[in-house]
Design a protein around this motif. Structure first.
Motif, short mmCIF file in Angstrom:
data_model
loop_
_atom_site.label_atom_id
_atom_site.label_comp_id
_atom_site.label_asym_id
_atom_site.label_seq_id
_atom_site.Cartn_x
_atom_site.Cartn_y
_atom_site.Cartn_z
N SER A 133 0.91 -1.39 -0.36
CA SER A 133 0.13 -0.04 -0.41
C SER A 133 0.81 1.15 0.12
O SER A 133 1.99 1.46 0.21
CB SER A 133 -1.25 -0.17 0.82
OG SER A 133 -0.23 0.15 2.59
N SER A 135 0.78 5.11 1.49
CA SER A 135 0.09 6.13 2.56
C SER A 135 -0.18 6.94 2.41
O SER A 135 0.22 8.21 1.20
CB SER A 135 0.98 5.42 4.00
OG SER A 135 2.15 6.62 3.92
N ILE A 141 4.11 1.06 2.64
CA ILE A 141 3.94 0.26 3.93
C ILE A 141 3.19 -1.78 3.28
O ILE A 141 2.16 -1.80 2.39
CB ILE A 141 3.00 0.63 4.67
CG1 ILE A 141 3.74 2.44 5.04
CG2 ILE A 141 2.42 -0.09 5.15
CD1 ILE A 141 3.71 3.00 6.21
N MET A 143 0.56 -4.45 3.72
CA MET A 143 -0.60 -4.32 4.81
C MET A 143 -0.78 -6.13 4.55
O MET A 143 -0.50 -6.59 3.59
CB MET A 143 -1.39 -3.79 4.01
CG MET A 143 -1.88 -2.91 3.82
SD MET A 143 -3.75 -2.03 3.70
CE MET A 143 -3.95 -1.54 2.40
N GLN A 144 -1.05 -7.11 5.27
CA GLN A 144 -1.24 -8.58 5.78
C GLN A 144 -2.53 -7.91 5.37
O GLN A 144 -2.90 -7.95 7.30
CB GLN A 144 -0.39 -8.85 6.41
CG GLN A 144 -0.05 -10.62 6.87
CD GLN A 144 0.70 -10.91 7.92
OE1 GLN A 144 0.93 -10.28 8.92
NE2 GLN A 144 1.10 -11.65 7.75
N ILE A 145 -2.95 -8.73 4.89
CA ILE A 145 -4.61 -8.22 5.47
C ILE A 145 -5.85 -10.06 5.57
O ILE A 145 -5.29 -10.70 4.81
CB ILE A 145 -5.71 -8.06 3.93
CG1 ILE A 145 -5.15 -6.27 3.22
CG2 ILE A 145 -7.20 -7.36 4.14
CD1 ILE A 145 -5.20 -5.93 1.96
N ASN A 151 -6.69 -5.82 9.12
CA ASN A 151 -5.76 -5.09 8.98
C ASN A 151 -5.29 -4.40 8.12
O ASN A 151 -4.12 -4.23 7.61
CB ASN A 151 -4.52 -5.93 8.97
CG ASN A 151 -4.32 -6.64 10.26
OD1 ASN A 151 -5.54 -6.98 11.11
ND2 ASN A 151 -3.28 -7.48 10.29
N VAL A 152 -6.45 -3.39 7.38
CA VAL A 152 -6.74 -2.48 6.80
C VAL A 152 -6.09 -1.01 6.97
O VAL A 152 -7.35 -1.24 7.89
CB VAL A 152 -7.26 -2.61 5.66
CG1 VAL A 152 -8.12 -1.18 4.33
CG2 VAL A 152 -8.03 -3.66 5.15
N TYR A 153 -5.34 -0.72 6.54
CA TYR A 153 -5.07 0.88 6.99
C TYR A 153 -6.51 1.50 5.92
O TYR A 153 -6.03 1.57 4.40
CB TYR A 153 -3.69 1.14 6.35
CG TYR A 153 -2.32 0.86 7.30
CD1 TYR A 153 -2.54 0.80 8.84
CD2 TYR A 153 -1.83 0.01 6.78
CE1 TYR A 153 -1.71 0.08 9.64
CE2 TYR A 153 -0.32 -0.80 7.38
CZ TYR A 153 -0.59 -0.65 8.81
OH TYR A 153 0.56 -1.49 9.70
N PHE A 156 -5.44 3.71 2.60
CA PHE A 156 -4.07 4.41 2.22
C PHE A 156 -4.06 3.44 0.84
O PHE A 156 -5.29 2.30 0.28
CB PHE A 156 -3.15 2.86 2.65
CG PHE A 156 -2.30 3.42 4.00
CD1 PHE A 156 -2.67 4.63 4.75
CD2 PHE A 156 -1.20 3.04 4.34
CE1 PHE A 156 -1.79 5.26 5.05
CE2 PHE A 156 -0.54 2.87 5.70
CZ PHE A 156 -0.63 4.49 6.65
N ILE A 158 -4.46 1.11 -2.37
CA ILE A 158 -3.34 -0.58 -2.85
C ILE A 158 -2.95 -1.03 -4.08
O ILE A 158 -3.56 -0.31 -4.38
CB ILE A 158 -4.37 -1.41 -2.74
CG1 ILE A 158 -5.54 -1.49 -0.82
CG2 ILE A 158 -3.71 -2.45 -2.75
CD1 ILE A 158 -6.12 -2.49 -0.83
#
Ligand code: MN
Length: 198
Positions: A133, A135, A141, A143-145, A151-153, A156, A158
């Motif tokens: 992703s 930021s 960064i 992301m481990q979804i 666990n999504v920011y 951000f 994708i």
């Protein structure tokens, strides 16, 4: 009253056999036509249920319905991103331009990024995704979804996703997720990933 738009299964930009030997025609076909379609259908069915309950004035289990809706819409959107960040091997390589600069600045090198992203893909708890992703501070960064929606920011962008649900690789790789993750690097559409930086 205007009819709301429903989700539909997007077409792939390549043929089902184009990602061989990294993904077989059968694996890709089933993943796209069965698994992705199921999330499309799931999201649409929940909207129908919501529409009906609102029209009839009946109660629904809000907590479980919203959870299910988020899971299915997340699944649909992530799969749509996934198909487009894959491409037949011949066109693939390494990232270039702004994306390459950004990865090098954040991770030190492409090899280091590849290692961290692969580790993220390998260690997702249960079913889920590894995602690159970008930021709001323009930092790439990982992301481990988990599943399709945890666990999504928020906000951000994708840039790139890798599906590590077992349904993504079981026909070709059985339970060997590591082999599938390694194969993924041969079919990344870096131009598309860079384009998503906006
Ligand atoms: Mn999938």
């Amino acid at each position: 009253m205007e009819v709301s738009k429903l989700y539909s299964l997007p077409k792939l930009n390549y043929d089902y056999k184009d990602l061989v030997p990294y993904l077989s025609e059968q694996q890709l076909t089933i993943h796209h036509q069965k698994h992705h379609q199921a999330y499309v259908n799931g999201a649409n069915a929940i909207f129908e249920k919501l529409d009906k309950a609102r029209k009839d004035g009946t109660d629904i289990d809000i907590k479980s319905t919203l959870k299910e809706l988020s899971f299915n819409i997340g699944g649909h959107l992530l799969h749509s991103l996934f198909w487009d960040n894959l491409t037949p091997a011949a066109k693939s390589g390494k990232p270039g331009g702004m994306l390459s600069d950004s990865i090098n600045k954040e991770f030190g090198s492409f090899e280091r990024f590849k290692k961290e992203f692969s580790q993220a893909a390998m260690s997702v708890e249960g079913s889920g995704w590894a995602a690159l992703s970008f930021s709001e501070q323009d930092r790439p960064i990982i992301m481990q979804i988990e599943k399709h929606n945890m666990n999504v920011y928020p906000t951000f962008k994708i840039l790139m996703v890798l599906d590590v649900f077992e349904h993504a690789y079981y026909i070709d790789y059985k339970n060997d997720r590591a082999k599938f993750v390694e194969a993924f690097w041969n079919i990344v559409n870096w131009d598309e990933v860079e384009k998503r930086m906006g």
